[in-house]
Design a protein around this motif. Sequence first.
Motif, PDB file in Angstrom:
ATOM      1  N   ASN A 114      34.978  42.206  37.772  1.00 20.44           N
ATOM      2  CA  ASN A 114      36.014  41.193  37.979  1.00 20.44           C
ATOM      3  C   ASN A 114      35.435  39.833  38.340  1.00 20.44           C
ATOM      4  N   ASP A 115      34.132  39.729  38.396  1.00 19.86           N
ATOM      5  CA  ASP A 115      33.452  38.490  38.780  1.00 19.86           C
ATOM      6  C   ASP A 115      33.246  37.627  37.536  1.00 19.86           C
ATOM      7  N   THR A 116      34.271  36.890  37.170  1.00 21.82           N
ATOM      8  CA  THR A 116      34.202  36.104  35.928  1.00 21.82           C
ATOM      9  C   THR A 116      33.098  35.042  35.982  1.00 21.82           C
ATOM     10  N   ALA A 156      35.082  42.317  45.221  1.00 27.09           N
ATOM     11  CA  ALA A 156      33.874  41.678  44.689  1.00 27.09           C
ATOM     12  C   ALA A 156      33.257  42.495  43.556  1.00 27.09           C
ATOM     13  N   ASP A 157      34.051  43.328  42.913  1.00 21.94           N
ATOM     14  CA  ASP A 157      33.563  44.168  41.816  1.00 21.94           C
ATOM     15  C   ASP A 157      32.951  43.288  40.726  1.00 21.94           C
ATOM     16  N   ARG A 158      31.766  43.668  40.283  1.00 21.58           N
ATOM     17  CA  ARG A 158      31.067  42.841  39.290  1.00 21.58           C
ATOM     18  C   ARG A 158      31.830  42.713  37.982  1.00 21.58           C
ATOM     19  N   GLY A 197      30.262  35.205  37.697  1.00 19.00           N
ATOM     20  CA  GLY A 197      28.991  35.926  37.553  1.00 19.00           C
ATOM     21  C   GLY A 197      28.749  36.353  36.116  1.00 19.00           C
TER      22      GLY A 197
END
Length: 109
Positions: free
Chosen positions: A85-87, A81-83, A89
């Motif tokens: 990698n959160d496309t 859930a790394d920010r 978001g």
Amino acid sequence: MKSLSTSTLPVSARKSLTKLGADITIARKKRRITAASMAERAFLSRSTFTRIEKGDPTVSMGAYLSVLAVLGLSKNLGQIADRENDTLGLDLDEDRLPRRIRPGSQIRV
């Protein structure tokens, strides 16, 4: 009786847990570790470990992580859930950018 958390779990999440359990089983067998030994190494009961291999959603995340750590497969879990990698978001943040910047509305530092 199924718990509420199990019955309300999205189908995609249930499938992911089932796949994770199957992948754990394969990884354990490749390493030639018995299920009893695996449970002992992860400090779990044999029945809890069996439920993990079945992808049971009622088993704690900590128990799953213990098993993955014993197998040497926990390295990348912090990236799930790394920010960065959160496309979705990142796209939402970009959508919230103001369309115009008006004079005097700048933040003073």
